[in-house]
Design an enzyme around this catalytic site. Structure first.
Site, mmCIF file in Angstrom:
data_model
loop_
_atom_site.group_PDB
_atom_site.id
_atom_site.type_symbol
_atom_site.label_atom_id
_atom_site.label_comp_id
_atom_site.label_asym_id
_atom_site.label_seq_id
_atom_site.Cartn_x
_atom_site.Cartn_y
_atom_site.Cartn_z
ATOM 1 N N GLU A 104 10.104 25.669 -40.977
ATOM 2 C CA GLU A 104 9.668 26.690 -39.867
ATOM 3 C C GLU A 104 9.153 25.769 -38.417
ATOM 4 O OE1 GLU A 104 8.079 30.528 -41.873
ATOM 5 O OE2 GLU A 104 6.611 28.849 -41.632
HETATM 6 C C1 ACM Z 1 5.877 28.173 -45.567
HETATM 7 O O1 ACM Z 1 5.466 29.048 -46.307
HETATM 8 N N1 ACM Z 1 6.786 28.189 -44.741
HETATM 9 C C2 ACM Z 1 6.497 26.799 -46.621
#
Ligand code: ACM
Length: 511
Positions: free
Chosen positions: A313
């Site tokens: 992310e």
């Molecule tokens: C995640 O759930 N950002 C690995």
């Protein structure tokens, strides 16, 4: 004494198991072990005593008598395999190595039962070995902090299900939880709070060693994760010089309004749950030196082979910068003597060191780009750990009305949905030979206490452990079988005051 006529009350279910004559227990029962297995004997005796109230003398003696449990190293194929029998009134657990003996003792604890005549072990003849070498559980100690004692308690719960990896998500936007020498502000300032404005905390390096040692005694490897380059808002509080300015997207603004949470402010602790707004300064020699220092210290605390460097992310980092950074971070992990693990996005790295492990957290129906990122690890001579978020994420609500948890991963995840999937069919072209194992992460935005951890993890983690261990084509790899077997775990959970979720999907009355 057995479910149906043949199924023993075991989760995960063994490769081969036949019911046999039960062994009655008395207060004179002993655990008889060769000297190299006295530690496994002690742990077994402690657990048996806690349930039965019997003393269980431990004897370094090769000759068991009826009623004894005998532990022995025997056989030639190490790697968690064991053999358990109950012939002639003696329970025998034999394995080529102490890990196999330990997993055999976890099976024996599930065979413990009582009736009107007292305590007994269900009779069994078991030949067993796991499908996957890596059977993981992850605990997010960054969103909410969990004490050494809580983490050790979780280790005991997962060890009972033959989970052998504990991944600790040690750093995130909400807090940095591990002491790093030379950077006192990481723990003095960046560990003080947690999600929702709750109290924070951190592990000193000695605390962390204690967790690692507690796990190792139970044949569990701890995988530390330092999440980079995103999920690093906490670093802005302590070492802002290694971080980029905070990027507030429209999505984050909308989510923060909806949840009534403050937006992140660079340099100040963040207590909301938004993601994707923080980044280390990629391409900066100072940041690289900082990370080298962190990885070196974390590696020195880590006897296991793996170090997780995150990679998920990074919404505000350009694709080019991310690819270059990830390659450098992976190389830095190799430089401190560890095998890199990263979330699947790191498959975009300019170069992956051979043998790197990618952790897939997309859905059971993968987005093609995410599947490609996961396959990049296999192409680089590595492997994949599967954590499909709509099946294996333990922080998803069980149902819409559940008081804890989130729903972003395709809505709630029932116990059944967390069980009815197979690792070899998630990513096209990634089959058992490319899969190191599976892992069930527990993120802790809404999970504040160890009771909450128990409620979200159990019973789903039991089913996931069955997937990780049992053969893919076993007769017992069905929802009908596993729900009956999970029901049989309830007495031990009740005895340990474990606050599992009494899901209506499980026929608990069988217990
Ligand atoms: C995640 O759930 N950002 C690995």
């Amino acid at each position: 004494m057995v479910i149906g006529d043949t199924t023993l009350p075991l989760v995960p279910y063994p490769v081969q198991a036949r019911a046999g004559a039960p062994v009655r227990l008395t207060d004179r029962a002993r655990v008889v072990a060769e000297p190299a297995l006295l530690d496994e004997a002690r742990l077994l005796a402690l657990d048996l005593s806690a349930r039965t109230g019997f003393g269980f003398e431990i004897v370094a003696d090769p000759d068991p008598t009826p009623g004894d449990v005998a532990l022995r190293r025997l056989g030639s194929t190490p790697g968690d395999a064991y053999h358990l029998t109950t012939a002639d009134g003696v329970v025998r657990i034999e394995a080529p190595d102490d890990a196999g003996v330990f997993w055999g003792t976890r099976t024996l604890l599930q065979l413990l039962d009582h009736d009107a005549d007292g305590w007994f072990f269900h009779g069994a003849e078991i030949e067993d070995a796991p499908r996957f070498a890596y059977r993981g559980a992850m605990l997010d100690v960054a969103r909410h902090f969990f004490s050494v004692r809580d983490v050790c308690h979780y280790i005991d719960l997962v060890a009972a299900l033959k989970i052998n990896v504990l991944h600790l998500h040690l750093t995130d936007d909400q807090g940095w939880r591990l002491e790093i020498e030379g950077y006192p502000r990481l723990t003095a300032d960046a560990a003080r709070s947690a999600a929702g404005g709750d109290a924070g905390g951190f592990y000193t390096q000695d605390d962390y060693r204690e967790i690692v040692a507690y796990a190792a005694r139970r044949h569990i490897t701890v995988v530390p994760e330092i999440d980079t380059p995103g999920h690093t808002h906490a670093v802005t509080v302590a070492q802002p010089e290694f971080t980029e300015p905070t990027v507030i997207s429209d999505d984050l603004r909308a989510q923060s309004v909806e949840l009534g949470q403050d937006l992140p402010v660079h340099g100040r602790p963040y207590t909301g749950w938004g993601v994707g707004f923080s980044s280390l300064k990629t391409g900066d020699p100072g940041t690289d030196a900082f990370l080298d220092d962190v990885f070196r210290q974390v590696a020195a605390l880590t006897p296991g082979p793996w170090l997780h460097f995150g990679g998920d992310e990074c919404l505000g980092t350009s694709a080019e910068d991310f690819a270059a950074f990830t390659a450098r971070a992976a190389a830095a992990v190799v430089g401190v003597g560890k095998t890199p693990i990263a979330w699947h996005e790191a498959g975009k790295a300019a170069e992956l060191p051979p043998g790197s492990i990618g952790q897939y957290w997309g859905f059971l129906e993968p987005d093609p780009a995410q599947a490609e990122e996961a396959r990049a690890f296999v192409a680089a001579g590595g492997a994949v750990v599967l954590s499909p978020s709509d099946a294996a994420y333990l922080d998803m609500k069980y149902d819409e009305d559940f008081p804890l948890g989130l729903t972003w991963a395709n809505g709630p995840t029932s116990v059944r949905a967390s069980y009815e999937w197979d690792p070899a069919t998630v990513i096209a072209g990634v089959s058992d030979a490319d899969i190191l194992g599976i892992e069930a992460p527990l993120w802790t935005e809404t999970v504040r206490t160890i009771a909450d951890v128990e409620t979200m993890a159990l019973p789903r983690l039991a089913g996931i452990a069955d997937i990780a261990w049992s053969p893919r084509d076993a007769d017992t790899r069905t929802w009908e079988s596993v729900r009956g077997r999970i029901a049989r775990l309830a007495p031990a959970w009740h005895a340990g005051s474990v606050r599992f979720h009494p899901s209506e999907e499980i026929p608990w009355t069988q217990a």
